[in-house]
Enzyme design. Structure first.
Site, PDB file in Angstrom:
ATOM      1  N   TYR A   1       0.849  -1.191   0.000  1.00  0.00           N
ATOM      2  CA  TYR A   1       0.000   0.000   0.000  1.00  0.00           C
ATOM      3  C   TYR A   1       0.887   1.244   0.000  1.00  0.00           C
ATOM      4  O   TYR A   1       1.925   1.267   0.667  1.00  0.00           O
ATOM      5  CB  TYR A   1      -0.899   0.027   1.247  1.00  0.00           C
ATOM      6  CG  TYR A   1      -2.323  -0.358   0.927  1.00  0.00           C
ATOM      7  CD1 TYR A   1      -3.043   0.346  -0.025  1.00  0.00           C
ATOM      8  CD2 TYR A   1      -2.948  -1.414   1.582  1.00  0.00           C
ATOM      9  CE1 TYR A   1      -4.348   0.005  -0.334  1.00  0.00           C
ATOM     10  CE2 TYR A   1      -4.261  -1.763   1.274  1.00  0.00           C
ATOM     11  CZ  TYR A   1      -4.952  -1.043   0.319  1.00  0.00           C
ATOM     12  OH  TYR A   1      -6.232  -1.369   0.010  1.00  0.00           O
TER      13      TYR A   1
ATOM     14  N   GLU B   1      -0.591   4.896  -0.400  1.00  0.00           N
ATOM     15  CA  GLU B   1      -1.344   6.147  -0.577  1.00  0.00           C
ATOM     16  C   GLU B   1      -0.467   7.352  -0.263  1.00  0.00           C
ATOM     17  O   GLU B   1       0.360   7.303   0.644  1.00  0.00           O
ATOM     18  CB  GLU B   1      -2.562   6.189   0.355  1.00  0.00           C
ATOM     19  CG  GLU B   1      -3.836   5.732  -0.314  1.00  0.00           C
ATOM     20  CD  GLU B   1      -4.113   4.285  -0.041  1.00  0.00           C
ATOM     21  OE1 GLU B   1      -3.143   3.535   0.192  1.00  0.00           O
ATOM     22  OE2 GLU B   1      -5.292   3.898  -0.070  1.00  0.00           O
TER      23      GLU B   1
ATOM     24  N   ASP C   1      -6.327  15.163 -23.663  1.00  0.00           N
ATOM     25  CA  ASP C   1      -6.255  13.726 -23.399  1.00  0.00           C
ATOM     26  C   ASP C   1      -5.530  13.112 -24.594  1.00  0.00           C
ATOM     27  O   ASP C   1      -6.108  12.959 -25.673  1.00  0.00           O
ATOM     28  CB  ASP C   1      -7.679  13.183 -23.263  1.00  0.00           C
ATOM     29  CG  ASP C   1      -7.726  11.681 -23.053  1.00  0.00           C
ATOM     30  OD1 ASP C   1      -6.698  11.014 -23.276  1.00  0.00           O
ATOM     31  OD2 ASP C   1      -8.802  11.170 -22.688  1.00  0.00           O
TER      32      ASP C   1
ATOM     33  N   THR D   1      -3.077   7.415 -21.323  1.00  0.00           N
ATOM     34  CA  THR D   1      -2.853   6.054 -20.870  1.00  0.00           C
ATOM     35  C   THR D   1      -1.405   5.724 -21.189  1.00  0.00           C
ATOM     36  O   THR D   1      -0.741   6.451 -21.944  1.00  0.00           O
ATOM     37  CB  THR D   1      -3.771   5.047 -21.600  1.00  0.00           C
ATOM     38  OG1 THR D   1      -3.672   5.272 -23.001  1.00  0.00           O
ATOM     39  CG2 THR D   1      -5.214   5.192 -21.162  1.00  0.00           C
TER      40      THR D   1
ATOM     41  N   LYS E   1      -1.206   2.333 -24.879  1.00  0.00           N
ATOM     42  CA  LYS E   1      -1.620   2.341 -26.296  1.00  0.00           C
ATOM     43  C   LYS E   1      -0.373   2.531 -27.166  1.00  0.00           C
ATOM     44  O   LYS E   1       0.498   1.673 -27.134  1.00  0.00           O
ATOM     45  CB  LYS E   1      -2.668   3.428 -26.515  1.00  0.00           C
ATOM     46  CG  LYS E   1      -3.972   3.155 -25.724  1.00  0.00           C
ATOM     47  CD  LYS E   1      -5.050   4.143 -26.083  1.00  0.00           C
ATOM     48  CE  LYS E   1      -6.374   3.815 -25.423  1.00  0.00           C
ATOM     49  NZ  LYS E   1      -6.544   4.466 -24.106  1.00  0.00           N
TER      50      LYS E   1
ATOM     51  N   ARG F   1      -0.766  -1.422 -18.829  1.00  0.00           N
ATOM     52  CA  ARG F   1      -2.076  -0.768 -18.760  1.00  0.00           C
ATOM     53  C   ARG F   1      -2.047   0.205 -17.585  1.00  0.00           C
ATOM     54  O   ARG F   1      -1.723  -0.175 -16.463  1.00  0.00           O
ATOM     55  CB  ARG F   1      -3.176  -1.791 -18.525  1.00  0.00           C
ATOM     56  CG  ARG F   1      -3.293  -2.815 -19.630  1.00  0.00           C
ATOM     57  CD  ARG F   1      -4.609  -3.535 -19.525  1.00  0.00           C
ATOM     58  NE  ARG F   1      -5.659  -2.631 -19.917  1.00  0.00           N
ATOM     59  CZ  ARG F   1      -6.033  -2.426 -21.172  1.00  0.00           C
ATOM     60  NH1 ARG F   1      -5.458  -3.092 -22.149  1.00  0.00           N
ATOM     61  NH2 ARG F   1      -6.992  -1.581 -21.454  1.00  0.00           N
TER      62      ARG F   1
HETATM   63  N1  DSN Z   1     -10.816   1.893 -24.818  1.00  0.00           N
HETATM   64  C1  DSN Z   1      -9.994   2.882 -25.429  1.00  0.00           C
HETATM   65  C2  DSN Z   1     -10.084   2.839 -26.905  1.00  0.00           C
HETATM   66  O1  DSN Z   1     -10.259   1.768 -27.432  1.00  0.00           O
HETATM   67  O2  DSN Z   1      -9.967   3.867 -27.555  1.00  0.00           O
HETATM   68  C3  DSN Z   1     -10.262   4.241 -24.917  1.00  0.00           C
HETATM   69  O3  DSN Z   1     -11.132   4.215 -23.885  1.00  0.00           O
END
Ligand code: DSN
Length: 478
Positions: A64, A66, A241, A270, A273, A279
Site C-alpha cells: 500500500y 497512498e 487527453d 494512458t 496504447k 495498462r
Molecule cells: N478503450 C480505449 C479505446 O479503445 O480507444 C479508450 O477508452
C-alpha cells in the site's frame, strides 16, 4: 537479455501458477497463442515488452502506498518511492513536462484526477480563500453546501463522441457527464476535420471552465496552439487527453503546434496504447496544478499500484531510447499505407485518410453496419472494433464504422507492403459480406452472410502474413 532468459522467466512463472490453478496458466498461454495468430488492428492496443510485463509480476503488488513520493500514509514505502520517482522522471524527460503523476490506473482515472485538480484550483481554492479557511473541513455547513453546488455546476466543452471524442469528456453515460454541464464541438461535415472557428464560437457562447481536446477515433492531427488560444480567449483551462497518440508525441512525430505538452495546462494519457507500456494512466502538468494533481489518491483513486508504476518506469525508459522515435514514425507510415491501400480498393474513409495511427472506415460504403463488418473480419482472423462515424445513423452500438490502428502490428515489424496486403484482406472480406436478416425477414443490423470458406482462406492468409513477424520471438513456452 538473452532469448533464453526471457523464455525461462515466462516458463518458470507459468509453472509456479500452474501448480496452484492450472486453468489460469492455460488461459495465459492461450492468450499468447491467440495474440500470435491474429492480425491485431485495434487502434488502442499494443504489445508491451517482456521487461515491462515482467516488472508487473512481483511483490510490489503487495504494498500500500497512498500519498505521493516521500509523503505516504503508510510506512515502508522507500522502494515504491524509488520506482514512482523513476517513472515520473522518465515521463518528465520524455515529454518535457514540469510535473508527472504516474499513479492513475487507467485513462478514465487520469481524466478524473485532472478534472478534480482543475475544479480544486479554479473553484474550491477561491472559495476557501474567500471564507478565509485552509481546508474544506473548516468551512461552515452553509459554505460547504454552496461550494458543493458550485463544484457540480461547471461547464466542459469537448469533442463530440461521433466526431471521435471520448466518453470521459463529459458524456452522460460516464461520470464526467454527471459532473459537468457539457457541450461538444464536432467536425466539419464536408471535410471531417475540426473547424477551429466553430470551436471558438462554441467556446464564446458556452464559456466552459474546461476546454478538452483529444480523441479516440479522429484520424487527424489537432492544432493545440490554436486550441490553447481559444481556451485563453474565454478563460478556460485547456486539457488534452493524448491517450491515443502519446507514443507519437514521445517519438517526436507530433511536434510544435501538434505536441500538446507545451500548449495545454494539463495533459492526460494512458500508458499502454501507442506508448507501449503497461495498462495504466498518467497526468502531466505545470507547477501551478502539480499540488492538486498529486492529491489524485485518495481524492479519486484507490491505492496506487506500485508493480504497475515499476512497469511504467521500464516502458518510459524504453520510450526514451532513440529507436522509439523510429517506431513512432513507422506507426504513422503504416497507417498511411493502410489507408492508401484501402482507398485504392474503393473503401470510404472518414476524412479521406490519416495523419496519425488510426484509420476510420465508413463501412456503409460496403452496405454494412460496423457490427456486421467487425464480426465478419473477426471470422477472418482480423481483429478490429466497430466505431461510430460522424453523424452516425446507426448509433454507438451498431455503428457505421470500423476503427483500425497500426501500433501493435508495427511493434511486430510489419511495414508498408504488409499494410497493403492487410488492406487487400480487409477489402476482400468487407466486399464479400452481405447484411443478414432477422427470423421474421426484416433487415438485421447485426447478422451478416459471409462464405465460411472465404473466411478460412483469409484467416490462413493473415496467419501466413504474420508468420514472418513472430510475436515475442524470445518467448518459447514449449
Ligand atoms: N478503450 C480505449 C479505446 O479503445 O480507444 C479508450 O477508452
Amino acid at each position: 537479455m538473452s532469448l533464453n532468459a526471457e523464455s525461462t522467466a515466462f516458463r518458470s512463472a507459468l509453472e509456479v501458477i500452474r501448480a496452484v490453478e492450472p486453468r489460469v496458466a492455460d488461459a495465459i498461454g492461450a492468450e499468447l497463442a491467440d495474440q500470435r495468430e491474429s492480425l491485431k488492428l485495434i487502434a488502442s492496443e499494443n504489445y508491451a515488452s517482456p521487461a515491462t510485463l515482467l516488472a508487473m509480476g512481483n511483490w510490489f503488488s503487495d504494498k500500500y502506498a497512498e500519498g505521493t513520493i516521500g509523503r505516504r500514509f503508510y510506512a515502508g514505502c522507500q522502494n515504491v518511492d524509488t520506482v514512482e520517482a523513476l517513472a515520473a522522471d522518465h515521463a518528465k524527460e520524455l515529454f518535457g513536462a514540469a510535473h508527472a503523476y504516474v499513479q492513475p490506473h487507467s485513462g478514465i482515472d487520469a481524466n478524473l484526477v485532472a478534472f478534480w485538480a482543475i475544479l480544486a484550483d479554479r473553484v474550491e481554492s477561491p472559495a476557501l480563500r474567500k471564507a478565509q479557511v485552509r481546508q474544506v473541513n473548516d468551512l461552515t455547513e452553509a459554505d460547504w453546501f454552496a461550494l458543493r453546488r458550485e463544484l457540480g455546476n461547471q461547464r466542459m466543452l469537448g469533442m463530440s463522441l461521433d466526431a471521435g471524442g471520448h466518453l470521459t469528456h463529459g458524456f452522460r453515460p460516464n461520470i464526467s457527464g454527471k459532473m459537468f454541464d457539457q457541450r461538444s464541438y464536432g467536425t466539419d461535415p464536408a471535410t471531417g476535420l475540426v473547424d477551429y472557428d466553430k470551436v471558438a464560437e462554441a467556446a464564446r457562447e458556452f464559456k466552459p471552465l474546461i476546454l478538452v481536446a483529444g480523441y479516440s477515433a479522429y484520424p487527424r492531427k489537432v492544432n493545440f496552439r490554436i486550441m490553447r488560444e481559444i481556451a485563453d480567449s474565454v478563460g478556460a483551462t485547456f486539457m488534452v487527453d493524448m491517450a491515443h497518440f502519446a507514443g507519437l508525441v514521445a517519438g517526436k512525430v507530433f511536434t510544435g503546434d501538434f505536441d500538446p505538452v507545451p500548449h495545454a495546462h494539463i495533459v492526460t494519457t494512458t500508458t499502454h496504447k501507442s506508448l507501449r507500456g503497461p495498462r495504466g494512466g498518467m497526468v502531466l502538468c505545470g507547477p501551478e496544478l502539480a499540488d492538486q494533481v498529486d492529491r489524485g489518491c485518495p481524492m479519486v483513486l484507490g491505492g496506487p499500484l506500485p508493480h504497475v508504476m515499476a512497469a511504467k518506469a521500464v516502458a518510459l525508459a524504453e520510450a526514451r531510447r532513440p529507436d522509439f522515435a523510429d517506431y513512432a514514425q513507422r506507426i504513422v507510415d503504416n497507417a498511411q499505407a493502410l489507408a492508401e491501400g484501402l482507398l485504392r480498393r474503393g473503401a470510404k474513409l472518414v476524412t479521406g485518410g490519416t495523419d496519425n495511427h488510426l484509420v476510420l472506415i465508413d463501412v456503409s460504403g460496403y452496405g454494412l453496419t460496423g457490427r456486421q463488418a467487425e464480426q465478419a473480419l473477426l471470422d477472418s482472423g482480423i481483429v478490429t472494433n466497430r466505431n461510430a462515424v460522424p453523424q452516425d445513423p446507426n448509433g454507438a452500438w451498431y455503428t457505421s464504422g470500423i476503427r483500425i490502428g497500426t501500433p501493435a502490428l508495427t511493434t511486430r515489424g510489419l511495414g508498408a507492403s504488409e499494410m497493403d496486403t492487410t488492406a487487400e484482406l480487409m477489402h476482400t472480406v468487407l466486399s464479400q459480406t452481405t447484411p443478414g436478416a432477422n427470423a421474421d425477414g426484416t433487415p438485421s443490423k447485426a447478422k451478416y452472410v459471409l462464405d465460411p470458406a472465404l473466411a478460412e482462406t483469409v484467416s490462413k492468409q493473415a496467419s501466413d502474413l504474420l508468420s514472418s513477424f513472430p510475436l515475442y520471438p524470445s518467448v518459447d513456452l514449449g
